[in-house]
Scaffold this motif. Structure first.
Motif, PDB file in Angstrom:
ATOM      1  N   VAL B 353      32.613   8.788  77.341  1.00  0.00           N
ATOM      2  CA  VAL B 353      31.864   8.322  76.168  1.00  0.00           C
ATOM      3  C   VAL B 353      30.786   7.336  76.614  1.00  0.00           C
ATOM      4  O   VAL B 353      31.054   6.409  77.378  1.00  0.00           O
ATOM      5  N   LEU B 354      29.581   7.542  76.109  1.00  0.00           N
ATOM      6  CA  LEU B 354      28.438   6.707  76.456  1.00  0.00           C
ATOM      7  C   LEU B 354      28.171   5.688  75.353  1.00  0.00           C
ATOM      8  O   LEU B 354      28.193   6.042  74.167  1.00  0.00           O
ATOM      9  N   SER B 355      27.926   4.440  75.745  1.00  0.00           N
ATOM     10  CA  SER B 355      27.523   3.397  74.796  1.00  0.00           C
ATOM     11  C   SER B 355      26.351   2.646  75.402  1.00  0.00           C
ATOM     12  O   SER B 355      26.251   2.532  76.632  1.00  0.00           O
ATOM     13  N   LYS B 356      25.492   2.119  74.520  1.00  0.00           N
ATOM     14  CA  LYS B 356      24.306   1.439  75.042  1.00  0.00           C
ATOM     15  C   LYS B 356      23.973   0.221  74.202  1.00  0.00           C
ATOM     16  O   LYS B 356      24.203   0.208  72.995  1.00  0.00           O
ATOM     17  N   ARG B 366      32.494   5.435  79.670  1.00  0.00           N
ATOM     18  CA  ARG B 366      33.913   5.078  79.650  1.00  0.00           C
ATOM     19  C   ARG B 366      34.752   6.348  79.652  1.00  0.00           C
ATOM     20  O   ARG B 366      34.506   7.271  78.860  1.00  0.00           O
ATOM     21  N   THR B 367      35.740   6.388  80.539  1.00  0.00           N
ATOM     22  CA  THR B 367      36.734   7.458  80.537  1.00  0.00           C
ATOM     23  C   THR B 367      38.074   6.796  80.204  1.00  0.00           C
ATOM     24  O   THR B 367      38.150   5.574  80.097  1.00  0.00           O
ATOM     25  N   PRO B 368      39.143   7.580  80.035  1.00  0.00           N
ATOM     26  CA  PRO B 368      40.418   6.930  79.735  1.00  0.00           C
ATOM     27  C   PRO B 368      40.852   5.915  80.799  1.00  0.00           C
ATOM     28  O   PRO B 368      41.607   4.991  80.504  1.00  0.00           O
ATOM     29  N   SER B 369      40.369   6.059  82.031  1.00  0.00           N
ATOM     30  CA  SER B 369      40.804   5.152  83.105  1.00  0.00           C
ATOM     31  C   SER B 369      39.736   4.182  83.579  1.00  0.00           C
ATOM     32  O   SER B 369      40.061   3.103  84.085  1.00  0.00           O
ATOM     33  N   TRP B 370      38.464   4.568  83.450  1.00  0.00           N
ATOM     34  CA  TRP B 370      37.405   3.798  84.108  1.00  0.00           C
ATOM     35  C   TRP B 370      36.251   3.493  83.149  1.00  0.00           C
ATOM     36  O   TRP B 370      36.037   4.227  82.187  1.00  0.00           O
ATOM     37  N   LYS B 371      35.523   2.457  83.510  1.00  0.00           N
ATOM     38  CA  LYS B 371      34.251   2.205  82.822  1.00  0.00           C
ATOM     39  C   LYS B 371      33.209   1.758  83.843  1.00  0.00           C
ATOM     40  O   LYS B 371      33.444   0.827  84.617  1.00  0.00           O
TER      41      LYS B 371
END
Lengths: 70, 438
Positions: B353-356, B366-371
């Motif tokens: 998922v992308l956020s800005k 963001r993935t379930p494990s990493w950002k």
């Protein structure tokens, strides 16, 4: 949602441009292009909004909520 | 029922400003602040990993109404609020709104919003048959209804004209925007709208500085609440670190504001029940309460800023979705809920998922494990293992090259998309300009 037919050649060109982007299909790409073209053609309506009547009031609202700070 | 709206469900869409996910019990069982929200969410489909498109209303709400990120602007600056407002307005006019989509499906639509970024000036009223701005300066509602607070009443009746308004309360009437003041408007719209209807309600109660009606306060007395507000405001304007006792008071005031939001959801659930709508609830972004040294919603992409509570109620499906979902998918999701037969939440989940932040200065994937967070100006990248380090305290990019490479590819793909979209816009604008000169 309605279907619109376009030539195979055009689809191929779209797919080439959309490769390695977030456009998942030629449909997505074509819809985006048409959205932009129509929005540009309708730009008078887009830009025709009157500015806020009370500029200071709007600025106060945004300032008080911290929206003008980093 | 006949006509184009036949077979469509009524839809109620609730957005709450600055409500962080972990203060809601259905996301974090350690929280007991939200019994009503938890009850309604538990009776429907709850999302425990909903992610906002951005950490502030201008970077989040235009996206959750259109599904598109707002285009960059080289002239952008934080202080230029008119430019920021016009930029949102152009975005909202350019892309189809959720309300426009539903209007085309035969819905009668109404919007009630207390946030100053979502006004007529920023074209948020497009697609709404009825539109109401909730503020002391709005013609859509009498300011006398907005708050019972004595301070608000003084400010509203012209305290600025008196010599005693040292703290400028008259410029801060927005702080007193409380849901009970506009709830009657909500119930009026519910009874007046033709079915099928789409009603959007955007409340500001959990937005800083957390002024909460007395009946919802359990932790902060009036003086503690106002002290925390002034301490916070002083800290904002002076860059001075907020002392520990004030931090605790701000946290208590925020928790009371969350309790007020919870009361709103309880009353709203009762009010909408006779109309049997599908209700979609989410926050527009999170809120920092001392996390990473921050308060409010700065231009940061930590989980406290991006994770939001979200649920769908009365769509014929119950359960809990623990996969990630971006609020960017809401226009499609809400539109699909017009006929929820066969509604499948998996269709909206996303492993990356992308956020800005506003104007794309920072972005996170963001993935379930990493950002991975990338700063556009400095090109600096930080990687967090959010499963092992949910507080995002340690940058582990140096020891996880392969993860950085993989997530960078997602950001690079987004950059290519932005570049392609910018080219499309430039070409279409040129064509239309050329046409106008012929």
């Amino acid at each position: 949602m309605a279907d619109i037919s376009i030539s195979d050649d055009l689809i191929e060109r779209i797919e080439t441009r959309a490769e390695h982007t977030e456009f998942e299909t030629a449909d997505d790409y074509a819809e985006y292009v048409l959205t932009e073209v129509l929005a540009s053609l309708d730009e008078d309506g887009v830009e025709g909004r009157e500015p806020a009547v009370d500029d200071d009031g709007v600025e106060d609202r945004l300032q008080s909520l911290g929206y003008l700070n980093e | 029922m006949t006509g184009p709206g036949a077979e469509r469900r009524n839809l109620v869409f609730v957005t709450v400003d600055s409500l962080r996910a972990d203060h809601c019990g259905f996301v974090d069982p350690d929280s007991s602040l939200t019994p009503a929200i938890d009850r309604v969410a538990g009776d429907g489909l709850s999302f425990t990993q909903a992610i906002a498109a951005g950490p502030r209303t201008p970077s989040s709400v235009p996206v959750l109404f259109t599904g598109e990120f707002v285009t960059d602007d080289p002239e952008w600056s934080m202080a230029d609020w008119r430019g920021r407002q016009q930029r949102i307005g152009r975005h909202m006019a350019r892309f189809s709104h959720l309300s426009e989509r539903l209007g085309a499906m035969g819905y009668e639509t109404a919007g009630i919003t207390a946030n100053p970024w979502t006004t007529r000036e920023s074209n948020f009223d497009a697609g709404f048959d009825r539109f109401f701005e909730i503020s002391a300066d709005s013609d859509d509602i009498s300011s006398t209804q907005l708050s019972d607070s004595t301070l608000f009443k003084l400010a509203d009746t012209g305290l600025d004209a008196l010599p005693g308004d040292f703290l400028g309360w008259s410029d801060k009437k927005e702080w007193f925007s409380q849901w009970p003041g506009s709830f009657e408007l909500v119930t009026e719209q519910l009874s007046d709208l033709s079915e099928p209807f789409f009603l959007w309600v955007f409340i500001l109660d959990s937005h800083q500085p957390y002024i909460t009606p007395r009946r919802f306060r359990e932790e902060a007395s009036a003086w503690r609440m106002y002290y925390s507000i002034l301490r916070y405001w002083y800290g904002e304007s002076s860059d001075e670190e907020i002392p520990a006792h004030a931090r605790e008071m701000i946290g208590a005031a925020y928790r009371d504001a969350v309790r007020s939001v919870d009361a709103f959801v309880g009353e709203l659930a009762d009010a909408v029940a006779p109309y049997d709508p599908v209700t979609v609830f989410c926050s527009d972004h999170g809120e920092a309460v001392g996390d990473h040294g921050n308060f409010g919603h700065p231009q940061a992409l930590y989980d406290e800023n991006l994770r939001v509570p979200m649920f769908v109620h009365n769509a014929g499906v119950r359960g809990q979705v623990d996969e990630q979902v971006s609020l960017r998918s809401l226009p499609d999701m809400v539109t699909d809920l017009a006929d929820p037969t066969g509604f499948d939440p998996a269709a909206y989940t996303d492993r990356a998922v992308l956020s800005k932040t506003e104007n794309d200065r920072r972005r996170a994937v963001r993935t379930p494990s990493w950002k991975l967070v990338r700063d556009r100006e400095t090109a600096a990248e930080r990687l967090y293992h959010i499963q092992e380090d949910p507080d995002e305290s340690e940058d582990v990019s140096a020891s996880h090259d392969e993860v950085v490479e993989s997530l960078s590819a997602v950001l690079d793909r987004h950059d290519r998309t932005r570049a392609e979209k910018a080219s499309i816009r430039r070409v279409t604008d040129d064509l239309v300009a050329e046409d106008a000169t012929v």
